[in-house]
Design a protein around this motif. Structure first.
Motif, PDB file in Angstrom:
ATOM      1  N   ILE B 139       0.843  -1.203   0.000  1.00 34.74           N
ATOM      2  CA  ILE B 139       0.000   0.000   0.000  1.00 34.74           C
ATOM      3  C   ILE B 139       0.876   1.251   0.000  1.00 34.74           C
ATOM      4  O   ILE B 139       0.648   2.188  -0.770  1.00 34.74           O
ATOM      5  CB  ILE B 139      -0.938   0.004   1.233  1.00 34.74           C
ATOM      6  N   GLY B 140       1.901   1.258   0.849  1.00 33.33           N
ATOM      7  CA  GLY B 140       2.754   2.444   0.964  1.00 33.33           C
ATOM      8  C   GLY B 140       3.464   2.759  -0.340  1.00 33.33           C
ATOM      9  O   GLY B 140       3.512   3.920  -0.758  1.00 33.33           O
ATOM     10  N   SER B 141       3.998   1.726  -1.000  1.00 36.03           N
ATOM     11  CA  SER B 141       4.755   2.016  -2.218  1.00 36.03           C
ATOM     12  C   SER B 141       3.821   2.477  -3.332  1.00 36.03           C
ATOM     13  O   SER B 141       4.134   3.400  -4.077  1.00 36.03           O
ATOM     14  CB  SER B 141       5.551   0.785  -2.648  1.00 36.03           C
ATOM     15  N   SER B 142       2.644   1.866  -3.422  1.00 30.25           N
ATOM     16  CA  SER B 142       1.701   2.315  -4.449  1.00 30.25           C
ATOM     17  C   SER B 142       1.176   3.708  -4.116  1.00 30.25           C
ATOM     18  O   SER B 142       0.960   4.523  -5.018  1.00 30.25           O
ATOM     19  CB  SER B 142       0.542   1.332  -4.588  1.00 30.25           C
ATOM     20  N   ALA B 143       0.989   3.985  -2.812  1.00 31.27           N
ATOM     21  CA  ALA B 143       0.515   5.315  -2.420  1.00 31.27           C
ATOM     22  C   ALA B 143       1.559   6.377  -2.754  1.00 31.27           C
ATOM     23  O   ALA B 143       1.212   7.482  -3.171  1.00 31.27           O
ATOM     24  CB  ALA B 143       0.172   5.349  -0.928  1.00 31.27           C
ATOM     25  N   SER B 144       2.842   6.054  -2.593  1.00 29.39           N
ATOM     26  CA  SER B 144       3.894   7.005  -2.978  1.00 29.39           C
ATOM     27  C   SER B 144       3.752   7.354  -4.446  1.00 29.39           C
ATOM     28  O   SER B 144       3.778   8.528  -4.830  1.00 29.39           O
ATOM     29  CB  SER B 144       5.287   6.407  -2.787  1.00 29.39           C
ATOM     30  N   ALA B 145       3.596   6.316  -5.269  1.00 24.50           N
ATOM     31  CA  ALA B 145       3.443   6.555  -6.708  1.00 24.50           C
ATOM     32  C   ALA B 145       2.193   7.371  -6.966  1.00 24.50           C
ATOM     33  O   ALA B 145       2.184   8.292  -7.777  1.00 24.50           O
ATOM     34  CB  ALA B 145       3.368   5.222  -7.444  1.00 24.50           C
ATOM     35  N   PHE B 146       1.129   7.047  -6.240  1.00 25.77           N
ATOM     36  CA  PHE B 146      -0.127   7.785  -6.388  1.00 25.77           C
ATOM     37  C   PHE B 146       0.092   9.281  -6.145  1.00 25.77           C
ATOM     38  O   PHE B 146      -0.227  10.113  -6.986  1.00 25.77           O
ATOM     39  CB  PHE B 146      -1.158   7.222  -5.402  1.00 25.77           C
ATOM     40  N   PHE B 147       0.693   9.623  -5.004  1.00 25.43           N
ATOM     41  CA  PHE B 147       0.790  11.038  -4.646  1.00 25.43           C
ATOM     42  C   PHE B 147       1.762  11.797  -5.543  1.00 25.43           C
ATOM     43  O   PHE B 147       1.539  12.951  -5.872  1.00 25.43           O
ATOM     44  CB  PHE B 147       1.162  11.198  -3.174  1.00 25.43           C
ATOM     45  N   ILE B 148       2.840  11.142  -5.945  1.00 27.39           N
ATOM     46  CA  ILE B 148       3.792  11.872  -6.778  1.00 27.39           C
ATOM     47  C   ILE B 148       3.203  12.074  -8.173  1.00 27.39           C
ATOM     48  O   ILE B 148       3.443  13.095  -8.826  1.00 27.39           O
ATOM     49  CB  ILE B 148       5.172  11.158  -6.807  1.00 27.39           C
ATOM     50  N   THR B 149       2.367  11.133  -8.612  1.00 28.98           N
ATOM     51  CA  THR B 149       1.713  11.312  -9.908  1.00 28.98           C
ATOM     52  C   THR B 149       0.652  12.403  -9.815  1.00 28.98           C
ATOM     53  O   THR B 149       0.383  13.103 -10.797  1.00 28.98           O
ATOM     54  CB  THR B 149       1.103   9.986 -10.383  1.00 28.98           C
ATOM     55  N   VAL B 150       0.061  12.563  -8.615  1.00 25.62           N
ATOM     56  CA  VAL B 150      -0.884  13.658  -8.409  1.00 25.62           C
ATOM     57  C   VAL B 150      -0.188  14.996  -8.673  1.00 25.62           C
ATOM     58  O   VAL B 150      -0.747  15.895  -9.308  1.00 25.62           O
ATOM     59  CB  VAL B 150      -1.451  13.603  -6.969  1.00 25.62           C
ATOM     60  N   VAL B 151       1.066  15.117  -8.216  1.00 23.54           N
ATOM     61  CA  VAL B 151       1.820  16.346  -8.456  1.00 23.54           C
ATOM     62  C   VAL B 151       1.995  16.563  -9.955  1.00 23.54           C
ATOM     63  O   VAL B 151       1.777  17.651 -10.492  1.00 23.54           O
ATOM     64  CB  VAL B 151       3.197  16.295  -7.757  1.00 23.54           C
ATOM     65  N   ASN B 152       2.363  15.493 -10.657  1.00 29.62           N
ATOM     66  CA  ASN B 152       2.557  15.597 -12.094  1.00 29.62           C
ATOM     67  C   ASN B 152       1.235  15.937 -12.799  1.00 29.62           C
ATOM     68  O   ASN B 152       1.210  16.730 -13.746  1.00 29.62           O
ATOM     69  CB  ASN B 152       3.140  14.293 -12.636  1.00 29.62           C
ATOM     70  N   ALA B 153       0.139  15.380 -12.312  1.00 28.24           N
ATOM     71  CA  ALA B 153      -1.171  15.671 -12.904  1.00 28.24           C
ATOM     72  C   ALA B 153      -1.490  17.154 -12.744  1.00 28.24           C
ATOM     73  O   ALA B 153      -2.005  17.790 -13.665  1.00 28.24           O
ATOM     74  CB  ALA B 153      -2.245  14.814 -12.242  1.00 28.24           C
ATOM     75  N   PHE B 154      -1.126  17.700 -11.584  1.00 33.89           N
ATOM     76  CA  PHE B 154      -1.369  19.130 -11.349  1.00 33.89           C
ATOM     77  C   PHE B 154      -0.575  19.982 -12.341  1.00 33.89           C
ATOM     78  O   PHE B 154      -1.068  20.987 -12.849  1.00 33.89           O
ATOM     79  CB  PHE B 154      -0.987  19.490  -9.916  1.00 33.89           C
ATOM     80  N   MET B 155       0.649  19.567 -12.643  1.00 39.33           N
ATOM     81  CA  MET B 155       1.456  20.327 -13.601  1.00 39.33           C
ATOM     82  C   MET B 155       0.839  20.285 -14.994  1.00 39.33           C
ATOM     83  O   MET B 155       0.962  21.223 -15.775  1.00 39.33           O
ATOM     84  CB  MET B 155       2.888  19.765 -13.654  1.00 39.33           C
ATOM     85  N   ASN B 156       0.169  19.168 -15.320  1.00 42.17           N
ATOM     86  CA  ASN B 156      -0.434  19.017 -16.639  1.00 42.17           C
ATOM     87  C   ASN B 156      -1.783  19.713 -16.752  1.00 42.17           C
ATOM     88  O   ASN B 156      -2.136  20.191 -17.826  1.00 42.17           O
ATOM     89  CB  ASN B 156      -0.612  17.527 -16.972  1.00 42.17           C
ATOM     90  N   ALA B 157      -2.538  19.704 -15.673  1.00 42.80           N
ATOM     91  CA  ALA B 157      -3.864  20.302 -15.706  1.00 42.80           C
ATOM     92  C   ALA B 157      -4.149  20.898 -14.331  1.00 42.80           C
ATOM     93  O   ALA B 157      -4.826  20.278 -13.524  1.00 42.80           O
ATOM     94  CB  ALA B 157      -4.915  19.256 -16.075  1.00 42.80           C
ATOM     95  N   PRO B 158      -3.602  22.098 -14.074  1.00 47.60           N
ATOM     96  CA  PRO B 158      -3.766  22.686 -12.737  1.00 47.60           C
ATOM     97  C   PRO B 158      -5.241  22.832 -12.389  1.00 47.60           C
ATOM     98  O   PRO B 158      -6.039  23.245 -13.231  1.00 47.60           O
ATOM     99  CB  PRO B 158      -3.106  24.061 -12.866  1.00 47.60           C
ATOM    100  N   ALA B 159      -5.576  22.472 -11.149  1.00 46.39           N
ATOM    101  CA  ALA B 159      -6.960  22.577 -10.688  1.00 46.39           C
ATOM    102  C   ALA B 159      -6.942  23.086  -9.259  1.00 46.39           C
ATOM    103  O   ALA B 159      -5.908  23.044  -8.591  1.00 46.39           O
ATOM    104  CB  ALA B 159      -7.640  21.208 -10.751  1.00 46.39           C
ATOM    105  N   GLY B 160      -8.083  23.572  -8.803  1.00 49.03           N
ATOM    106  CA  GLY B 160      -8.201  23.988  -7.405  1.00 49.03           C
ATOM    107  C   GLY B 160      -7.484  25.270  -7.065  1.00 49.03           C
ATOM    108  O   GLY B 160      -7.287  25.573  -5.891  1.00 49.03           O
ATOM    109  N   VAL B 161      -7.034  26.031  -8.092  1.00 50.05           N
ATOM    110  CA  VAL B 161      -6.347  27.288  -7.797  1.00 50.05           C
ATOM    111  C   VAL B 161      -6.907  28.391  -8.697  1.00 50.05           C
ATOM    112  O   VAL B 161      -7.449  28.125  -9.760  1.00 50.05           O
ATOM    113  CB  VAL B 161      -4.827  27.191  -8.052  1.00 50.05           C
ATOM    114  N   THR B 162      -6.774  29.625  -8.231  1.00 52.06           N
ATOM    115  CA  THR B 162      -7.144  30.773  -9.051  1.00 52.06           C
ATOM    116  C   THR B 162      -5.856  31.506  -9.404  1.00 52.06           C
ATOM    117  O   THR B 162      -4.988  31.664  -8.549  1.00 52.06           O
ATOM    118  CB  THR B 162      -8.059  31.723  -8.251  1.00 52.06           C
ATOM    119  N   VAL B 163      -5.731  31.902 -10.652  1.00 53.04           N
ATOM    120  CA  VAL B 163      -4.505  32.569 -11.087  1.00 53.04           C
ATOM    121  C   VAL B 163      -4.783  34.048 -11.303  1.00 53.04           C
ATOM    122  O   VAL B 163      -5.754  34.425 -11.968  1.00 53.04           O
ATOM    123  CB  VAL B 163      -3.978  31.953 -12.398  1.00 53.04           C
ATOM    124  N   GLN B 164      -3.930  34.896 -10.683  1.00 53.01           N
ATOM    125  CA  GLN B 164      -4.053  36.336 -10.872  1.00 53.01           C
ATOM    126  C   GLN B 164      -2.683  36.896 -11.197  1.00 53.01           C
ATOM    127  O   GLN B 164      -1.753  36.729 -10.400  1.00 53.01           O
ATOM    128  CB  GLN B 164      -4.592  36.976  -9.587  1.00 53.01           C
TER     129      GLN B 164
END
Lengths: 289, 451
Positions: B139-164
Motif C-alpha cells: 500500500i505504501g509504495s503504491s501510495a507514494s506513486a499515487f501522490f507523486i503522480t498527483v503532483v505531475n497531474a497538477f502540472m499538466n492540468a492545474p486545478a483547485g487554484v485561481t490565477v491572478q
C-alpha cells in the motif's frame, strides 16, 4: 495561531527530529567504520547494526519533510534558498546518496567491504558539515540580491568566514557526541557490557569538544552578527539550561546510571541551544540578506 | 559555467531528466515488486508450497538493494525540485505541498513495515502474520506513486487554484489534488509499474530456464510472473485508451503533437510511424482512417482539435510522435509475448517452459517494458512543453539562474553511473553466490523434478 507560527512550529519539529535521528545515524556509521579499522568492530558491531538497519531510510524522510515544509509554508524562503544553495545542496544530496546506497550495499549485499564502510562512514560526517551551511547562511551576509532580483551565493565569503567553519566543527563534533550518547544508552538497554564500555568511552571523549566548539560558535556569532548576539543574550537562560542539561547527561553516562534519562537530557541540551540560537519569530526562515 | 553556450534552463532540464530517468527505473521496481512478492508469499502460504515462499524471500532480498537506490535518488529529485526549479516552486509550492508531504509520509509508512517484514521471516507461528506485514509495504509504495503522480497531474492540468497576474492565489489543497489528469495518470503509472516488474521478474526466471536450470521452482516463478504480466497488460491497454480521451478533452495540444494532427477535423485518421519533412508534411506514415477520432472520443465522426487551433508558441515539440510510436511498438511486442506464453500454457504446457524462442522473447520483454516506461514518461513531460505548469508558467520561467548547473550535471551523472554499476554488481553477486538450488538444499525443500 497564525499560519507562520504554525509553519515554523512544524518545521522546527521536523528539523529537530532530523537533527537527533540523523546525528545518531551518521555518528553510528562513523563509529562502525572507525571500530573496524581499530579492530573493535566485533565489540560494537551488533548494537550498531541493530540500530542502523531500521532507521536509515526514516532519517531521509525527516529531511524531505523539512524541505517540503519550507516549500509549503514559506515558498519565498524556499526560492532564495533554492537559488542560493544549488551547489552546497547538491553536494549534500550526493553525500546522502552515497551514504544511503553504500550502507545498503554493505549490509544487505553478500559480504561487507571496507571500501563500502569507508564511503558510508565518511559521507556521514561530511553531510552534517554541508547541511550546516544552511544554518550559517541564515545568519545573513552570504547571499547577494542585485537590483535585477538575481540571487547570488557568495562562496568565497562562506569559505573564508570563521563563523562558518566554527559551525562546521560544531556540527561534526555534535554528531559524534549525540550518537555516542545514544549508543551508550542503547548498548545498556541491550545489556551488551562490552559494547557499552566502548561507546561510553566515545561519548565521554566527545563531550568536551562539544562544549568547546559551542563556545567558539558563540564568539563567532558575536563578531559576525552582533545584533543577533544581543538577542541571544536576552535568552541567556536557555543556554544556561542547555549547559546544565549537558552536565547532567555526561554525569549520568560517566557514573553509568539511568542512561535513558541521560539521553533525554542530551535532547534537551540541543533543544535549548537550537531554540536559543534562532530566537525571533521568523527563526531562520526570514533570511537576513 | 563550465561549458560554452551555457543556459541554466537547458541544463536544469537535462539534470532533472537524468535524475528522473535513473530514479524511475528504481521507482518502478519499488512500486511493482512488493505486489509480486505479496502474490508469491500468499500463494505459498495458501498452497503450502515452499517454492513460492522461497521466491518471495529471494525477491525481497534483491528488492532491498533497489529500494536503497530508489530512496536516495528519490531524495535527490525531491530536493532538486527546489534547487533547480526555485521559481516554479515559489509559484506552485503551496499547491503541491500536500501531495508531496503525503508521498513522503507514504514512503515513511512503507519503510517502517519493510524493515519489520525483512527481519521477521519464520518468526510467526501463523505465517499469514508475516504476509500481513507486507500489505502496508504494498500500500505504501503504491501510495507514494499515487501522490507523486498527483503532483505531475497538477502540472499538466492545474486545478483547485485561481490565477491572478501569473501568481496562484486561493489554493484549495484537496481540489488541487483532484486534477482532471489525475485518474488516468495515476492508474496508468501504477498498472504499468506492476506490468514492468512482472516482466523483469519473469525475465530472471526465463534466464535460468534457458541456462538449463529446469527446477520446478523456476517454472512456478515464470508462470506466476507471466500470468500477472498478461493481466496487467490488458488493464494497461484499457487505461491507455482512457488516457487518450483525457488528452483530447484537457490537453488537445499534446494529443495533436503526438499524432501530428495539424488541422482540426472530424473523422480524423491516425498516423502511425512516418517522418516529418521541414514543412510539416508527413512521409511514409501509415494512415488509419477514423482511428484518431475513435481514440480521442470513441466515435469515428468526432472532431479532433489540431495544432492550427493552438497558438504557435504553445506547440509541444513534434518529435514526441517518434517517442510515442516507439512506445506503442514496444507495447505491441510485449502483448504478443505475453499472449504467446498464455497460448503455450493453454495448449502445450511443457513447451511454455522449454521453448528457447519463447524464453528469449520473455528476456527481451523486460528491457522493453522498462524502455516503455522511460519513453512514456519522456513523451508525457516533453509533450507538456513549453509549460512547466500548463497555462500558468513556462518551463523557461521556472528554472534557476545559477551559474553552476552544468558542473552539477556532471557530478550527478557520475554519481548515477557509480550507483548503477555498484547496484548491478551487488545484485548479481548476491544471487550467484547463493543460487536457488543451494538455498532449497539448505532449507530442505523437496521436489526438484517437473510434475
Amino acid at each position: 495561531m497564525s499560519y507562520e507560527v504554525l509553519g515554523i512550529t512544524v518545521l522546527w519539529v521536523f528539523l529537530f527530529g532530523y537533527l537527533i535521528v540523523a546525528s545518531i545515524d551518521f555518528g553510528a556509521g562513523f563509529f562502525s567504520f572507525y571500530s573496524s579499522i581499530t579492530g573493535k568492530r566485533h565489540l560494537i558491531h551488533n548494537i550498531i547494526e541493530r540500530y542502523l538497519s531500521p532507521v536509515w531510510e526514516v532519517t531521509n524522510v525527516f529531511l524531505v519533510f523539512f524541505f517540503v515544509g519550507i516549500v509549503g509554508f514559506f515558498p519565498d524562503t524556499a526560492y532564495y534558498y533554492g537559488t542560493a544553495l544549488l551547489v552546497p545542496g547538491s553536494i549534500a544530496i550526493i553525500l546522502l546518496a552515497i551514504r544511503g546506497a553504500y550502507y545498503a550495499f554493505n549490509s544487505y549485499g553478500t559480504r561487507s567491504k571496507t571500501i563500502y564502510m569507508f564511503l558510508y562512514g565518511a559521507s556521514g560526517l561530511l553531510i552534517p558539515a554541508s547541511l550546516s551551511t544552511v544554518l550559517t547562511i541564515s545568519e545573513g551576509g552570504y547571499i547577494e540580491v542585485d537590483s535585477g532580483g538575481k540571487v547570488t551565493f557568495l562562496f568565497s565569503k562562506l569559505f573564508t568566514s570563521t563563523y562558518s567553519w566554527t559551525v562546521v566543527l560544531l556540527a561534526i563534533v555534535s554528531v559524534l557526541y549525540i550518537s555516542a550518547m545514544f549508543l551508550a544508552y542503547y548498548a545498556d538497554r541491550a545489556k551488551d557490557r562490552n559494547a557499552f564500555e566502548v561507546v561510553r568511552k566515545y561519548a565521554l571523549v566527545w563531550s568536551g569538544p562539544t562544549i568547546l566548539s559551542s563556545l567558539l560558535v558563540f564568539f563567532a556569532i558575536r563578531n559576525h552578527n552582533p545584533e543577533h548576539f544581543e538577542q541571544m543574550l536576552n535568552l541567556a537562560w536557555m543556554f544556561v539550561a542547555s549547559f546544565i542539561c549537558f552536565l547532567i547527561a555526561v554525569y549520568l553516562v560517566w557514573s553509568k546510571k539511568r542512561l535513558g534519562l541521560s539521553f533525554l537530557f542530551v535532547m534537551l541540551q540541543f533543544g535549548f541551544a537550537f531554540f536559543g540560537l534562532v530566537p525571533d519569530i521568523c527563526l531562520m526562515f526570514c533570511i537576513r540578506i | 559555467m563550465l561549458l560554452s553556450g551555457y543556459d541554466p534552463v537547458l541544463y536544469s532540464r537535462i539534470l532533472t531528466s537524468v535524475t528522473l530517468g535513473f530514479h524511475i527505473i528504481f521507482a518502478t521496481i519499488g512500486v511493482g515488486v512488493p505486489l509480486m512478492i505479496a502474490l508469491a508469499e500468499w500463494i505459498g502460504i495458501k498452497r503450502d508450497d515452499p517454492h513460492y515462499l522461497l521466491l518471495a524471500r529471494r525477491w525481497a532480498r534483491g528488492f532491498v538493494i533497489t529500494v536503497a537506490v530508489g530512496v536516495v535518488t528519490g531524495t535527490a529529485i525531491g530536493l532538486q525540485l527546489s534547487l533547480l526549479w526555485p521559481s516554479f516552486m515559489r509559484v506552485a509550492g503551496q499547491s503541491i505541498a500536500l501531495p508531496l508531504f503525503m508521498e513522503t509520509f507514504a514512503f515513511f509508512f512503507e519503510a517502517i513495515f519493510l524493515g519489520i517484514y525483512l527481519y521477521t521471516w519464520d518468526r510467526f507461528k501463523n505465517r499469514m502474520v508475516h504476509f500481513w506485514l507486507l500489505v502496508p509495504v504494498v500500500i505504501g509504495s503504491s501510495a507514494s506513486a499515487f501522490f507523486i503522480t498527483v503532483v505531475n497531474a497538477f502540472m499538466n492540468a492545474p486545478a483547485g487554484v485561481t490565477v491572478q497576474d501569473g501568481k496562484i492565489v486561493d489554493i484549495a489543497p484537496f481540489a488541487a489534488m483532484l486534477s482532471p489528469a489525475m485518474p488516468t495518470k495515476v492508474t496508468h503509472v501504477l498498472i504499468t509499474a506492476y506490468l514492468t516488474c512482472a516482466f523483469v521478474l519473469a525475465a530472471i526466471s526465463a534466464w535460468s530456464l534457458l541456462k538449463g536450470r529446469n527446477h520446478v521452482y523456476y517454472k512456478k516463478a515464470l508462470k506466476l510472473t507471466m500470468v500477472s504480466a498478461f493481466v496487467f497488460i490488458l488493464a494497461s491497454a484499457l487505461i491507455g485508451d482512457l488516457s487518450g480521451k483525457y488528452l483530447a478533452k484537457y490537453q488537445p495540444e499534446k494529443l495533436a503533437a503526438i499524432e501530428w494532427h495539424f488541422e482540426t477535423t472530424t473523422q480524423a485518421p491516425l498516423v502511425f510511424g512516418g517522418i516529418l519533412t521541414e514543412d510539416n508534411e508527413i512521409k511514409f506514415g501509415l494512415k488509419i482512417p477514423f482511428a484518431l477520432s475513435i481514440l480521442a472520443h470513441g466515435n469515428p465522426n468526432a472532431e479532433v482539435i489540431g495544432l492550427n487551433d493552438i497558438p504557435a508558441d504553445e506547440h509541444p515539440p513534434l518529435w514526441i510522435h517518434y517517442l510515442f510510436d516507439t512506445k506503442m511498438a514496444f507495447v505491441v511486442m510485449m502483448t504478443i509475448i505475453a499472449t504467446a506464453f498464455m497460448l503455450f500454457l493453454w495448449r502445450k504446457r511443457a513447451a511454455a517452459y522449454t521453448s528457447k524462442w519463447l524464453l528469449r522473447a520473455i528476456i527481451v520483454a523486460a528491457p522493453l517494458a522498462m524502455l516503455t516506461i522511460e519513453h512514456g514518461w519522456i513523451f508525457a513531460e516533453v509533450g507538456r512543453q513549453p509549460w512547466i505548469l500548463r497555462g500558468i508558467m513556462r518551463t523557461s520561467e521556472g528554472a534557476t539562474v545559477s551559474n553552476h548547473v552544468d558542473s552539477m550535471l556532471i557530478l550527478f551523472t557520475l554519481l548515477y553511473i557509480v550507483l548503477g554499476i555498484t547496484a548491478v554488481r551487488v545484485l548479481t553477486r548476491m544471487f550467484r553466490s547463493n543460487s536457488a538450488e543451494d538455498e532449497m538444499a539448505d532449507r530442505l525443500i523437496l521436489g526438484g523434478e517437473d510434475k
